[in-house]
Scaffold this active site. Structure first.
Site, PDB file in Angstrom:
ATOM      1  N   ASP A  33      57.397  78.783  -2.892  1.00  0.00           N
ATOM      2  CA  ASP A  33      56.805  80.117  -2.859  1.00  0.00           C
ATOM      3  C   ASP A  33      57.560  80.965  -1.844  1.00  0.00           C
ATOM      4  OD1 ASP A  33      53.712  81.278  -3.711  1.00  0.00           O
ATOM      5  OD2 ASP A  33      54.855  82.345  -2.171  1.00  0.00           O
ATOM      6  N   ASN A  89      45.103  80.248  -9.494  1.00  0.00           N
ATOM      7  CA  ASN A  89      44.355  81.494  -9.577  1.00  0.00           C
ATOM      8  C   ASN A  89      44.393  81.992 -11.012  1.00  0.00           C
ATOM      9  OD1 ASN A  89      43.841  81.590  -6.788  1.00  0.00           O
ATOM     10  ND2 ASN A  89      45.827  82.526  -6.373  1.00  0.00           N
ATOM     11  N   GLN A  96      44.783  86.450  -9.485  1.00  0.00           N
ATOM     12  CA  GLN A  96      46.087  86.048  -9.999  1.00  0.00           C
ATOM     13  C   GLN A  96      47.003  87.261  -9.990  1.00  0.00           C
ATOM     14  OE1 GLN A  96      46.012  84.377 -13.948  1.00  0.00           O
ATOM     15  NE2 GLN A  96      48.238  84.057 -13.995  1.00  0.00           N
ATOM     16  N   HIS A 102      50.606  79.305 -13.074  1.00  0.00           N
ATOM     17  CA  HIS A 102      51.293  78.564 -12.009  1.00  0.00           C
ATOM     18  C   HIS A 102      50.271  77.828 -11.161  1.00  0.00           C
ATOM     19  CE1 HIS A 102      50.518  82.678 -10.588  1.00  0.00           C
ATOM     20  NE2 HIS A 102      50.325  82.155  -9.384  1.00  0.00           N
ATOM     21  N   HIS A 104      49.756  76.376  -7.406  1.00  0.00           N
ATOM     22  CA  HIS A 104      50.223  76.305  -6.022  1.00  0.00           C
ATOM     23  C   HIS A 104      50.026  74.874  -5.520  1.00  0.00           C
ATOM     24  CE1 HIS A 104      50.079  80.782  -5.148  1.00  0.00           C
ATOM     25  NE2 HIS A 104      49.276  80.729  -6.200  1.00  0.00           N
TER      26      HIS A 104
END
Ligand code: AMP
Length: 115
Positions: A33, A89, A96, A102, A104
């Site tokens: 990230d 999310n 989101q 995706h 995390h």
């Protein structure tokens, strides 16, 4: 395999936007990230464009299982052996920001920047 030419994560998969890759196989891509919450914070995404968890279909179930199976393997490879958090999310109320599914994966010694 579907792609959205305007999607930032599709562009990362295609190599049009640089990323710090942690994993790539035929259907999954992983990268750090850009704004990490934790000492180790990477994202796992399907290579195909699936916008949110709401858009997941039965045919995607094996891919989602592989994503979960991969998370601890990559965490360990990156030195995270004392636990980590996973987060997906979804939608507006789920906060989101990027409309490409995706997960995390966040770990490493505390304190963290967030979470
Ligand atoms: P979410 O709020 O779950 O949609 O989170 C999107 C995440 O994508 C955030 O943690 C961002 O920091 C991250 N992100 C956005 N653009 C990039 C990028 N180009 N490379 C890596 N991570 C990114």
């Amino acid at each position: 395999m579907s792609h959205d030419p305007n999607c930032i994560f599709c562009k990362i998969v295609a190599g049009k936007i640089p990323s710090r890759k942690v994993h790539e196989d035929s259907e999954l891509f992983g990268f750090h990230d850009v704004a990490p919450w934790a000492p180790v914070h990477f994202l796992l995404i399907p290579k195909q464009h699936i916008a949110t968890l709401y858009d997941v279909e039965d045919a995607h179930q094996a891919m989602l299982g592989r994503m979960l199976r991969l998370a601890p393997r990559l965490a360990l490879e990156l030195g995270v052996a004392n636990g980590f958090r996973t987060l997906i999310n979804t939608g507006e109320d789920g906060r989101q920001e990027v409309q490409h599914l995706h997960m995390h994966v966040m770990g490493g010694p505390r304190p963290w920047a967030r979470g």
